[in-house]
Design an enzyme around this catalytic site. Structure first.
Site, mmCIF file in Angstrom:
data_model
loop_
_atom_site.group_PDB
_atom_site.id
_atom_site.type_symbol
_atom_site.label_atom_id
_atom_site.label_comp_id
_atom_site.label_asym_id
_atom_site.label_seq_id
_atom_site.Cartn_x
_atom_site.Cartn_y
_atom_site.Cartn_z
ATOM 1 C CD GLU A 249 70.974 26.144 87.387
ATOM 2 O OE1 GLU A 249 70.572 25.734 86.160
ATOM 3 O OE2 GLU A 249 70.652 24.994 88.820
ATOM 4 C CD GLU B 158 73.367 19.747 88.265
ATOM 5 O OE1 GLU B 158 73.676 18.642 88.119
ATOM 6 O OE2 GLU B 158 73.320 20.378 88.321
#
Length: 305
Positions: free
Chosen positions: A188, A183
């Site tokens: 974020e 990932e």
């Protein structure tokens, strides 16, 4: 369909925990997750421009969505899959819907993903009747890439419990599961850090709170929600470099993984989503104003020499 995740450790306050992928594709039949960088990680010293590291970007365009179209129209289904469902693993509060109420073009060249405090469909979540709706889009089955410059210009939302993300998952997740799929979290933000975004790698032996990453903080106390910013990674064999507005803040290679496997030399697909609540951001409170919107100007992937 809802994809369940295997058992994981007890939640840790103020840390990102697992995120479950909800998708209609049967290929994504195994678990996945999304986790936070370790506490105390920080931007690399002496940041420099991305151009000075990666050279001129005259590469071929492999994927581009400029989100041009009439106001209120849906995203291009030839490029994006719309996921539906809730997420018990992160204890997020939203239900991801399939309609244009939560993801639509604004007629001005932007995609707008909206988190609302509502439940028009009597959706049921892990905690009972859902309290919020939002949207999550991915390119699985439509577009994958191995290496390249992956970039999005966006204006993120704000508020306690609000959690926007732009990230990638290994396309082999249906075969190898998470975290073996790998990932790459390009951007974020959690609402209690209005001036900071995070970039993180997750893979076998460095998942969960052990993800490898760093944060980037705007100077002068500025908040990311106040304006558009460009978030990118430059991804090459054995290296991934993160930048914000062209300023590099970290570079990762296999040497950073403490002997664990580097699982980033294979195809990945893209994900855009706006979550509400969860272990890492915490839940909304009385200070949180809703609806909140993630406004995406474009997503582009360029590849080549």
């Amino acid at each position: 369909m809802t994809v369940t995740s295997p058992h994981h450790d007890a939640p840790r306050p103020a840390r990102k925990r697992r995120r479950t992928l909800y998708t209609a594709l049967s290929l994504l039949c195994c678990s996945l997750a999304m986790t936070a960088l370790p506490a105390g990680a920080s931007a690399a010293p002496d940041p420099h421009t991305a151009a000075s590291t990666t050279g001129p970007r005259t590469q071929a365009v492999a994927f581009a969505d400029e989100f041009d179209g009439p106001a209120g129209s849906a995203v291009d289904g030839g490029k994006w899959l719309t996921e539906t469902g809730d997420n018990v693993d992160n204890h997020e509060r939203q239900y991801y819907t399939s309609g244009t109420s939560n993801a639509a073009l604004d007629g001005e060249g932007n995609l707008v993903i909206t988190a609302r405090k509502e439940n028009p469909g009597n959706y049921q979540c892990w905690y009972g009747t859902c309290e919020y709706t939002s949207s999550r889009l991915n390119t699985s089955g439509r577009f994958t890439s191995t290496y390249g410059h992956v970039e999005s210009r966006m204006k993120i939302p704000r508020g306690q419990g609000i959690w926007p993300a732009f990230w990638m998952l290994g396309a082999d997740i249906g075969d190898v599961g998470w975290p073996n799929s790998g990932e790459i979290d390009i951007m974020e933000n959690v609402g209690f850090e209005p001036g900071t975004v995070h970039g993180t790698l997750h893979g076998p032996g460095y998942s969960g709170s052990g993800g490898i990453g760093a944060g980037y903080t705007l100077p002068g106390g500025a908040a990311f929600a106040d304006d558009f910013h460009t978030f990118a990674v430059d991804w090459a064999p054995d290296s991934i470099t993160w930048s914000v507005d062209g300023t590099v803040y970290q570079r990762r290679t296999p040497a950073d993984l403490n002997g664990n496997a580097w699982v980033f030399d294979k195809p990945f697909f893209l994900i855009l989503n706006l979550a509400v609540g969860g272990y890492w951001p915490g839940d909304p409170d009385g200070s949180t104003s809703l609806p909140q919107q993630l406004v995406v100007d474009y997503v582009r992937v360029t590849t080549g020499d």
